[in-house]
Design an enzyme around this catalytic site. Structure first.
Site, PDB file in Angstrom:
ATOM      1  N   GLY A  58     -19.972  21.596   5.160  1.00 14.87           N
ATOM      2  CA  GLY A  58     -20.012  22.762   4.311  1.00 14.87           C
ATOM      3  C   GLY A  58     -20.253  22.212   3.197  1.00 14.87           C
ATOM      4  N   ASN A  59     -19.811  23.225   2.185  1.00  8.66           N
ATOM      5  CA  ASN A  59     -20.004  23.005   0.640  1.00  8.66           C
ATOM      6  C   ASN A  59     -19.583  21.555   0.194  1.00  8.66           C
ATOM      7  OD1 ASN A  59     -21.118  25.575   0.465  1.00  8.66           O
ATOM      8  ND2 ASN A  59     -19.546  26.341   0.124  1.00  8.66           N
ATOM      9  N   VAL A  60     -18.141  21.431   0.067  1.00  8.57           N
ATOM     10  CA  VAL A  60     -17.963  20.001  -0.457  1.00  8.57           C
ATOM     11  C   VAL A  60     -18.399  18.894   0.441  1.00  8.57           C
ATOM     12  CG1 VAL A  60     -15.846  18.843  -0.942  1.00  8.57           C
ATOM     13  CG2 VAL A  60     -15.655  21.398  -0.959  1.00  8.57           C
ATOM     14  N   ALA A  61     -18.395  18.874   1.676  1.00  3.18           N
ATOM     15  CA  ALA A  61     -18.954  17.883   2.385  1.00  3.18           C
ATOM     16  C   ALA A  61     -20.353  17.527   2.241  1.00  3.18           C
ATOM     17  CB  ALA A  61     -18.938  18.121   4.003  1.00  3.18           C
ATOM     18  N   LYS A 119      -2.838  31.929  -2.848  1.00  3.63           N
ATOM     19  CA  LYS A 119      -3.805  32.136  -2.129  1.00  3.63           C
ATOM     20  C   LYS A 119      -4.051  33.312  -1.475  1.00  3.63           C
ATOM     21  CE  LYS A 119      -6.840  28.894  -0.266  1.00  3.63           C
ATOM     22  NZ  LYS A 119      -7.462  27.646  -0.979  1.00  3.63           N
ATOM     23  N   GLY A 130     -17.177  18.407   9.624  1.00  5.11           N
ATOM     24  CA  GLY A 130     -17.736  19.622   8.674  1.00  5.11           C
ATOM     25  C   GLY A 130     -18.728  19.375   7.781  1.00  5.11           C
TER      26      GLY A 130
HETATM   27  P1  NAD Z   1     -17.292  25.423   3.739  1.00  8.34           P
HETATM   28  O1  NAD Z   1     -16.963  26.608   4.682  1.00  8.34           O
HETATM   29  O2  NAD Z   1     -18.284  25.556   3.212  1.00  8.34           O
HETATM   30  O3  NAD Z   1     -17.304  24.096   4.957  1.00  8.34           O
HETATM   31  C1  NAD Z   1     -16.484  24.040   5.979  1.00  8.34           C
HETATM   32  C2  NAD Z   1     -17.332  23.492   7.250  1.00  8.34           C
HETATM   33  O4  NAD Z   1     -16.619  23.226   8.350  1.00  8.34           O
HETATM   34  C3  NAD Z   1     -18.453  24.671   7.764  1.00  8.34           C
HETATM   35  O5  NAD Z   1     -19.757  24.266   7.512  1.00  8.34           O
HETATM   36  C4  NAD Z   1     -18.103  24.865   8.942  1.00  8.34           C
HETATM   37  O6  NAD Z   1     -18.894  25.388  10.013  1.00  8.34           O
HETATM   38  C5  NAD Z   1     -17.311  23.579   9.604  1.00  8.34           C
HETATM   39  N1  NAD Z   1     -16.370  23.733  10.577  1.00  8.34           N
HETATM   40  C6  NAD Z   1     -15.280  24.729  10.758  1.00  8.34           C
HETATM   41  N2  NAD Z   1     -14.710  24.335  11.828  1.00  8.34           N
HETATM   42  C7  NAD Z   1     -15.266  23.099  12.242  1.00  8.34           C
HETATM   43  C8  NAD Z   1     -14.985  22.285  13.475  1.00  8.34           C
HETATM   44  N3  NAD Z   1     -13.889  22.469  14.249  1.00  8.34           N
HETATM   45  N4  NAD Z   1     -15.571  21.401  13.542  1.00  8.34           N
HETATM   46  C9  NAD Z   1     -16.596  20.975  12.918  1.00  8.34           C
HETATM   47  N5  NAD Z   1     -16.991  21.619  11.798  1.00  8.34           N
HETATM   48  C10 NAD Z   1     -16.231  22.681  11.418  1.00  8.34           C
HETATM   49  O7  NAD Z   1     -15.776  25.145   2.980  1.00  8.34           O
HETATM   50  P2  NAD Z   1     -15.807  24.182   1.932  1.00  8.34           P
HETATM   51  O8  NAD Z   1     -15.709  24.839   0.601  1.00  8.34           O
HETATM   52  O9  NAD Z   1     -16.801  22.704   2.041  1.00  8.34           O
HETATM   53  O10 NAD Z   1     -14.143  23.548   2.139  1.00  8.34           O
HETATM   54  C11 NAD Z   1     -13.908  22.528   3.083  1.00  8.34           C
HETATM   55  C12 NAD Z   1     -12.626  22.317   3.270  1.00  8.34           C
HETATM   56  O11 NAD Z   1     -12.408  21.699   1.811  1.00  8.34           O
HETATM   57  C13 NAD Z   1     -11.565  23.415   3.437  1.00  8.34           C
HETATM   58  O12 NAD Z   1     -10.495  23.034   4.164  1.00  8.34           O
HETATM   59  C14 NAD Z   1     -11.214  23.947   1.827  1.00  8.34           C
HETATM   60  O13 NAD Z   1      -9.930  24.498   2.173  1.00  8.34           O
HETATM   61  C15 NAD Z   1     -11.137  22.439   1.290  1.00  8.34           C
HETATM   62  N6  NAD Z   1     -11.125  22.459  -0.062  1.00  8.34           N
HETATM   63  C16 NAD Z   1     -12.388  23.155  -0.463  1.00  8.34           C
HETATM   64  C17 NAD Z   1     -12.585  23.090  -1.983  1.00  8.34           C
HETATM   65  C18 NAD Z   1     -13.696  23.685  -2.679  1.00  8.34           C
HETATM   66  O14 NAD Z   1     -13.883  23.179  -3.893  1.00  8.34           O
HETATM   67  N7  NAD Z   1     -14.554  24.291  -2.237  1.00  8.34           N
HETATM   68  C19 NAD Z   1     -11.470  22.703  -2.783  1.00  8.34           C
HETATM   69  C20 NAD Z   1     -10.389  22.154  -2.160  1.00  8.34           C
HETATM   70  C21 NAD Z   1     -10.267  22.001  -0.665  1.00  8.34           C
END
Ligand code: NAD
Length: 351
Positions: free
Chosen positions: A181-184, A79, A179
């Site tokens: 973000g992208n995945v959610a 990472k 959260g």
């Molecule tokens: P992202 O940055 O798009 O989404 C994260 C979201 O969480 C953001 O919208 C941010 O504003 C919000 N956030 C941060 N702190 C917060 C809090 N205290 N309360 C509420 N919301 C909060 O990232 P993502 O790519 O969606 O990834 C989300 C999680 O999944 C991360 O932990 C990442 O490591 C994990 N993950 C992602 C992938 C992937 O394919 N993108 C794969 C495996 C794991």
């Protein structure tokens, strides 16, 4: 460009990267390459201290080793993190400098997007190194991993629902998502289409509002998410949200979501079990993205159909871990760690 080696017991190679021209401050951590070259995303985050970034990159890197070991991607764990604000500190020079540091690993570490970085940022990294994945589809790459992570997570959540709620659908199941973000966002779409009731939060108001409008979700304040009465709590922001403060507050039957390193320590997985909350180990349920990326590295190149076939295995992987934990009378995260360690031992024995 200054690269400083840091000796970290149990890790193959950890380096600090400083580039005064671009202002880049970063860390790259390769935990273990027993099962293949390390692959893991590049996170950009405004860490409050270098120590915080160092802890994060090493926790994430080890998590990638376990994730790939259990998913059988043929990859090791690594990472990288950039210490900086993704809203204000991004530049072409920063990502190109990062590419030059990644290149110094000669393929032992390959990077991809993560929290705070995008496919576009990876295109800049690609200017300096070929050891980067998750580039746009037009470049023959696998694109944004988030939809695959979300899909795998959705299937893993179904396995949990079957075990803990005795039903195989999400109708009227209340799901609290931390959260958006992208995945959610992708995950919320699957859950909404499957009939779930969503309660969501994010620290960025426009993100949470968009998901609320798209999927009829109820919005709560970030701090209130732990107190929501629900069947499933979904950690989808950053890590370590399952801790001494949050566990007594949770009013759910299941914790399952995409965030990496959800439990602050292994013992916090035990605490969930003691409270009768079923926990889907993060590195098992969120492997969809790495599985998708790993297909890109196969000799025939990226093929979406093949990637989806492999991502669907996450349902069985989660079910097997839940069953193993039950059979061995241990917490689900300990069962997942034991499985990953066993795969690594087998890999070492073959070498
Ligand atoms: P992202 O940055 O798009 O989404 C994260 C979201 O969480 C953001 O919208 C941010 O504003 C919000 N956030 C941060 N702190 C917060 C809090 N205290 N309360 C509420 N919301 C909060 O990232 P993502 O790519 O969606 O990834 C989300 C999680 O999944 C991360 O932990 C990442 O490591 C994990 N993950 C992602 C992938 C992937 O394919 N993108 C794969 C495996 C794991």
């Amino acid at each position: 460009m200054k690269l400083t080696e840091i000796d970290v017991p149990g890790y193959e190679r950890v380096v600090r990267c400083d580039d005064s021209d671009s202002g880049l401050r970063a860390l790259i951590s390769v935990h273990d390459t027993t099962l293949g070259p390390a692959l893991g995303g590049l996170r950009m985050w405004p860490y409050l201290s270098d120590q915080e970034a160092f802890t994060d990159v090493n926790r994430l890197s080890k998590g990638m080793t376990y994730k790939s070991a259990v998913a059988g991607t043929g990859l090791g764990g690594g990472k990288s993190v950039i210490i900086g604000n993704p809203k204000t500190d991004k530049s072409e020079a920063v990502f190109r400098a990062m590419g030059r540091f990644v290149d110094q690993f000669n393929g032992l570490y390959t990077t991809a997007e993560d929290v705070g970085t995008t496919v576009e940022d990876m295109v800049l990294v690609r200017e300096e190194t070929r050891h980067v994945t998750g580039l746009p589809r037009e470049m023959g790459s696998s694109g944004d991993p988030s939809p695959y992570t979300a899909y795998g997570c959705f299937l893993g959540m179904r396995a949990c629902v079957e075990m803990a709620l005795g039903t195989n659908d999400f109708k009227n199941v209340r799901i609290a998502v931390q959260g958006t973000g992208n995945v959610a966002r992708y995950l919320c779409r699957h859950l909404h289409e499957a009939g779930a009731t969503l309660i969501v939060t994010d620290i960025v108001e426009e993100k949470v509002r968009r998901v609320a409008e798209e999927y009829g979700a109820t919005v709560v304040d970030p701090e209130a998410i732990y107190d929501v009465e629900c069947e499933i709590y979904v950690p989808a922001a950053l890590g370590a949200t399952i801790n001494d403060d949050s566990i007594p507050r949770l009013k759910c039957k299941i914790v399952a979501g995409p965030a990496n390193n959800q439990c602050l320590t292994v013992e916090h997985g035990d605490r969930l079990r003691e409270r009768g909350i079923l926990y889907a180990p993060d590195f098992v349920i969120n492997a969809g993205g790495i599985i998708n990326v790993s297909v890109e590295l196969e000799p025939e190149g990226y093929n979406e159909r093949r990637a989806l076939e492999k991502v669907r295995n996450i349902y069985d992987a989660v079910r097997d871990i839940l069953a193993k934990a039950n059979a061995e009378d241990i917490s689900t995260n300990r069962a997942a760690i034991l499985l990953a360690e066993r795969k690594l031992e087998e890999g070492r024995a073959k070498k």
